[in-house]
Each structure stands twice: as structure tokens, then as C-alpha cells.
Enzyme design. Structure first.
Site, short mmCIF file in Angstrom:
data_model
loop_
_atom_site.label_atom_id
_atom_site.label_comp_id
_atom_site.label_asym_id
_atom_site.label_seq_id
_atom_site.Cartn_x
_atom_site.Cartn_y
_atom_site.Cartn_z
N SER A 154 -2.01 -9.79 6.11
CA SER A 154 -3.13 -9.06 5.52
C SER A 154 -2.94 -9.02 4.01
O SER A 154 -1.81 -9.15 3.50
CB SER A 154 -3.17 -7.63 6.07
OG SER A 154 -4.05 -6.81 5.32
N TYR A 167 1.15 0.46 8.31
CA TYR A 167 0.43 -0.80 8.49
C TYR A 167 0.74 -1.77 7.35
O TYR A 167 1.08 -2.94 7.58
CB TYR A 167 -1.07 -0.53 8.54
CG TYR A 167 -1.92 -1.77 8.61
CD1 TYR A 167 -2.04 -2.48 9.80
CD2 TYR A 167 -2.60 -2.25 7.48
CE1 TYR A 167 -2.82 -3.63 9.87
CE2 TYR A 167 -3.37 -3.39 7.54
CZ TYR A 167 -3.48 -4.08 8.73
OH TYR A 167 -4.24 -5.22 8.79
#
Length: 279
Positions: A154, A167
Site C-alpha cells: 500500500s 495497518y
């Protein structure tokens, strides 16, 4: 189900090869499964939701005439990686391409998270399961002198992200792990790639809420898939989806880390912690 074969784009073919996709029930995972099927690959789809996987598998078989197997497995469960490997052996399937896409996030400050187990489950799925599956399937690729590992990271990997602290840290782990894996295997005939999407229009936001990433523009699944397929034709270890997000990741090398962290926190902060799924 629209074709993800890009007009005028030289298409890699995967006829006779088997592609395993985790988190394949929706979003980027489902999009990548379709793209590989479009290019002739047989598939093994892995996710928790067996009914959704079965529907997707039926649609892919009907549209592309490929073989599709479904493994309804919770990758956060103990011994999940071993279970996947054992099921593959029962099916007689050797995996040529491994796509580690499964992952999820819990949004909100760590101190305000009521379900701490959800925080640690992120690490289990986003990192431990990814490493486990890779370590179990990679040796056969090396022995054959061919294969591909795609790990979905990401843009959150490039700086700390307050409000998505765990995350972001897991995606930073995925990025660093993949870059090292690329260096280890580049002379063994195994292609290794980290794909780094920004905010993408997937069911991710159904749970997270429409304001989860502020005003940051969202990319489509088709765009992320196209970036991935293009990147697989080259040999770079990392592919960031979208010109804006490529520029932002370059900026992270130039701006002081404290400033980056404050800006990232301002974008992702919300009044209450909320769980959100990525795959």
C-alpha cells in the site's frame, strides 16, 4: 464481468499456469483473479467466504474456460498456510504465481480500540500469513527456475499513518520483505513484485466509511490491476499505482518524517475507531 485486457497493451499470457490469489472474494483480489483468467491462467481462489468464492469461480469458468478451485480458508487461523499447502497437494496443483492480497485494517487511535485482538489479527493476516504462504510455495518455484510472487502492499507503507498505525506498519513490513525477496530471487528465475495501491474503490469503504481517507482521490480496481500487469512485464521490485501516488511516495524521501506523520494523521483521523476490510 468486463475484460481487463487493455486495448493496445501487450498481454502476458499464463496458459497452462496456476495462479493462487488470496483475498480473492472481492476488490483487488477478484480483479486480479479475473485478469489472470483473461490471460489463460487456471486459478486457486482463497478467502473466508466460500459462497462468494464459489460464485466468482463459476463466473470465471463460464467466461474464460479456465479451471478454478476454491479454498474457503481463514488465513488468520493457526496452521492456515500448512492447510493451503496440503489442499494444493490433494488437488495436484503446483502454483506458478502466488498473489498475496488478503489483508484488512482497523481504523482509529490504538488507545481507543476496544477489540485489541483485531489489532493483532491484522499482523497475523497482513504479515504472518503472507510470509507463511510465500515460504511454503517459493522453494518449488526456485527449484523449477520459474515463478512469480505478487505481494499487495500500500502507499501507506511509505510513512507512519496515525489512525491506521498497525495497518501502515504491516504494509511497510510487506514492502520491505518483498524488496528483500526480490533481491534474493532475481537470479533464480522468480519474479517478485510489491504492488502499492492508494485508496481504491472496493468494499474497503463499505465498512470504513466514505471519509476514511479524506479528500484523497480513489483509483479503480481496473487501474490497480492494469498497473500490476504492466509491472509484471518489467523487473522492478515495486509498482505504485497512479501518477499522484507515485509522486507522493517520492516526496516521502524528501520531507522530514515527523512532518509526513502529522500530515498522514490529519488525513486519516476520524472521531471513532472503525474496522475496515481490504480483501
Amino acid at each position: 464481468m468486463a475484460s481487463r485486457l487493455l486495448p493496445g497493451h501487450r498481454a502476458l499470457r499464463y496458459d497452462g499456469r496456476t495462479v493462487l490469489v488470496t483475498g480473492a472474494s472481492s476488490g483487488i483480489g477478484a480483479g486480479l483473479a479475473e485478469a489472470f483468467a483473461d490471460r489463460g491462467a487456471d486459478l486457486v481462489l482463497v478467502a473466508r467466504r466460500g459462497d462468494v468464492l464459489a460464485s466468482l469461480a463459476a463466473a470465471l469458468r463460464a467466461r474464460f474456460g479456465v479451471r478454478v478451485e476454491v479454498l474457503a480458508i481463514d488465513l488468520t487461523a493457526p496452521e492456515a498456510g500448512r492447510t493451503v499447502r496440503d489442499r494444493l497437494a490433494e488437488l495436484g496443483r503446483d502454483v506458478d504465481v502466488l498473489v498475496n492480497n488478503a489483508g484488512f485494517a482497523v481504523q482509529g487511535p490504538v488507545a481507543e480500540t476496544e477489540d485489541v485482538d483485531r489489532l493483532t489479527a491484522q499482523i497475523t493476516l497482513n504479515c504472518t500469513a503472507l510470509v507463511d504462504l510465500t515460504a511454503r510455495l517459493l522453494p518449488d518455484m526456485v527449484a523449477r527456475g520459474s515463478g512469480t510472487v505478487v505481494n499487495v502492499s500500500s502507499v501507506a507503507a511509505f510513512q507512519p499513518v496515525p489512525g491506521l498505525a498497525v495497518y501502515g506498519a504491516t504494509k511497510a513490513f510487506v514492502l520491505a520483505f518483498t524488496e528483500a525477496l526480490w533481491a534474493e530471487n532475481r537470479r533464480h528465475g522468480v519474479r517478485v513484485l510489491a504492488v502499492c495501491p492508494g485508496p481504491t474503490e472496493t468494499p474497503f469503504f463499505d465498512v470504513a466509511g466514505e471519509d476514511a481517507v479524506g479528500a484523497l482521490p480513489r483509483r479503480s480496481v481496473d487501474q490497480v490491476v492494469a498497473t500490476t500487469i504492466r509491472a509484471l512485464e518489467g523487473n522492478a521490485p515495486v509498482a505504485v499505482d497512479g501518477l499522484l501516488y507515485r509522486a507522493l511516495t517520492v516526496t516521502t524521501r524528501l520531507v522530514p518524517r515527523r512532518v509526513l506523520t502529522m500530515v498522514a494523521g490529519a488525513i486519516t483521523s476520524t472521531p471513532h475507531p472503525r474496522a475496515r476490510t481490504e480483501a
